[in-house]
Scaffold this motif. Structure first.
Motif, PDB file in Angstrom:
ATOM      1  N   ALA A 118       5.618 -40.475 -13.291  1.00  0.00           N
ATOM      2  CA  ALA A 118       4.453 -39.921 -12.587  1.00  0.00           C
ATOM      3  C   ALA A 118       3.165 -40.227 -13.349  1.00  0.00           C
ATOM      4  N   ASP A 119       3.194 -40.130 -14.675  1.00  0.00           N
ATOM      5  CA  ASP A 119       2.011 -40.452 -15.484  1.00  0.00           C
ATOM      6  C   ASP A 119       1.671 -41.933 -15.387  1.00  0.00           C
ATOM      7  N   ILE A 120       2.697 -42.781 -15.383  1.00  0.00           N
ATOM      8  CA  ILE A 120       2.470 -44.223 -15.270  1.00  0.00           C
ATOM      9  C   ILE A 120       1.870 -44.552 -13.908  1.00  0.00           C
ATOM     10  N   GLU A 121       2.412 -43.943 -12.839  1.00  0.00           N
ATOM     11  CA  GLU A 121       1.875 -44.177 -11.498  1.00  0.00           C
ATOM     12  C   GLU A 121       0.427 -43.721 -11.402  1.00  0.00           C
ATOM     13  N   ARG A 122       0.111 -42.566 -11.997  1.00  0.00           N
ATOM     14  CA  ARG A 122      -1.258 -42.045 -11.976  1.00  0.00           C
ATOM     15  C   ARG A 122      -2.202 -42.984 -12.721  1.00  0.00           C
ATOM     16  N   ALA A 123      -1.768 -43.501 -13.880  1.00  0.00           N
ATOM     17  CA  ALA A 123      -2.596 -44.426 -14.653  1.00  0.00           C
ATOM     18  C   ALA A 123      -2.798 -45.745 -13.906  1.00  0.00           C
ATOM     19  N   ALA A 124      -1.729 -46.244 -13.253  1.00  0.00           N
ATOM     20  CA  ALA A 124      -1.844 -47.492 -12.499  1.00  0.00           C
ATOM     21  C   ALA A 124      -2.790 -47.329 -11.316  1.00  0.00           C
ATOM     22  N   LEU A 125      -2.682 -46.197 -10.610  1.00  0.00           N
ATOM     23  CA  LEU A 125      -3.589 -45.927  -9.502  1.00  0.00           C
ATOM     24  C   LEU A 125      -5.027 -45.816  -9.998  1.00  0.00           C
ATOM     25  N   SER A 126      -5.216 -45.140 -11.111  1.00  0.00           N
ATOM     26  CA  SER A 126      -6.552 -44.994 -11.682  1.00  0.00           C
ATOM     27  C   SER A 126      -7.155 -46.350 -12.048  1.00  0.00           C
ATOM     28  N   LEU A 127      -6.342 -47.213 -12.669  1.00  0.00           N
ATOM     29  CA  LEU A 127      -6.826 -48.551 -13.024  1.00  0.00           C
ATOM     30  C   LEU A 127      -7.132 -49.368 -11.777  1.00  0.00           C
ATOM     31  N   ASP A 128      -6.280 -49.288 -10.765  1.00  0.00           N
ATOM     32  CA  ASP A 128      -6.502 -50.019  -9.528  1.00  0.00           C
ATOM     33  C   ASP A 128      -7.805 -49.579  -8.863  1.00  0.00           C
ATOM     34  N   LEU A 129      -8.033 -48.281  -8.792  1.00  0.00           N
ATOM     35  CA  LEU A 129      -9.271 -47.769  -8.194  1.00  0.00           C
ATOM     36  C   LEU A 129     -10.490 -48.156  -9.021  1.00  0.00           C
ATOM     37  N   ALA A 130     -10.371 -48.097 -10.346  1.00  0.00           N
ATOM     38  CA  ALA A 130     -11.485 -48.480 -11.208  1.00  0.00           C
ATOM     39  C   ALA A 130     -11.818 -49.963 -11.042  1.00  0.00           C
ATOM     40  N   ASN A 131     -10.772 -50.821 -10.941  1.00  0.00           N
ATOM     41  CA  ASN A 131     -11.019 -52.249 -10.718  1.00  0.00           C
ATOM     42  C   ASN A 131     -11.702 -52.481  -9.376  1.00  0.00           C
ATOM     43  N   ASP A 132     -11.281 -51.750  -8.346  1.00  0.00           N
ATOM     44  CA  ASP A 132     -11.901 -51.885  -7.030  1.00  0.00           C
ATOM     45  C   ASP A 132     -13.360 -51.451  -7.081  1.00  0.00           C
ATOM     46  N   ASN A 133     -13.633 -50.325  -7.746  1.00  0.00           N
ATOM     47  CA  ASN A 133     -15.015 -49.862  -7.880  1.00  0.00           C
ATOM     48  C   ASN A 133     -15.855 -50.849  -8.687  1.00  0.00           C
ATOM     49  N   ALA A 134     -15.266 -51.465  -9.697  1.00  0.00           N
ATOM     50  CA  ALA A 134     -16.002 -52.448 -10.493  1.00  0.00           C
ATOM     51  C   ALA A 134     -16.368 -53.666  -9.644  1.00  0.00           C
TER      52      ALA A 134
END
Length: 161
Positions: free
Chosen positions: A62-78
């Motif tokens: 669950a922590d890994i999925e949350r971190a991956a989602l966070s990175l994906d969203l941050a890359n999209d926002n960037a």
């Protein structure tokens, strides 16, 4: 003159030029094969860093999925921010320095410096040191959502029977 044509660097340049010409001809004659070839070429996977988690230290999924989602969203926002920045710069880069409403547009010199590779190449060539040594970039971390394929119930029941 012949020595220049036989050097490894010239051979690489000639191979690159021939590859470019070949791709150009193929794109005119049969463009679908070129697109299909480029779509199948994937970069080689990089080795894992030395400080990866051990089995005992592995965080919960669950922590890994949350971190991956966070990175994906941050890359999209960037990416969105980069596009917005480019659109704004398209307007602002053409303005002369001055005050525009509440904003001051000015140009200042940067304190960042980079290596002048053309000068380094010239110095290497002048002293006969061969090509400039280069090191590869560090591997990029990429995260993408896995495609979940639903199980075929008919196939599963045949195997278990």
């Amino acid at each position: 003159m012949l020595n220049l044509l036989m050097s490894p660097r010239a051979a690489r340049n000639i191979r690159g030029l021939l590859g470019t010409i070949t791709d150009a001809v193929r794109s005119v004659v049969n463009p679908a094969t070129l697109v299909a070839q480029l779509a199948t070429e994937t970069p080689a996977p990089a080795a894992d860093p030395t400080d990866t988690y051990t089995e005992a230290d592995m965080p919960p999924v669950a922590d890994i999925e949350r971190a991956a989602l966070s990175l994906d969203l941050a890359n999209d926002n960037a990416r969105r921010a980069d596009r917005a920045k480019r659109a704004a710069r398209k307007v602002l880069d053409r303005l002369p320095a001055g005050t525009y409403g509440n904003w001051i547009v000015e140009r200042v010199t940067s304190s960042r410096t980079t290596v002048d590779l053309d000068a380094v190449r010239a110095a290497y060539k002048k002293h006969g040191l061969g090509p400039v040594p280069m090191k590869p970039n560090g591997p990029s971390l990429k995260v993408r959502r896995a495609e979940i394929v639903p199980a075929d119930i008919a196939t599963l029941t045949e195997v278990t029977v």
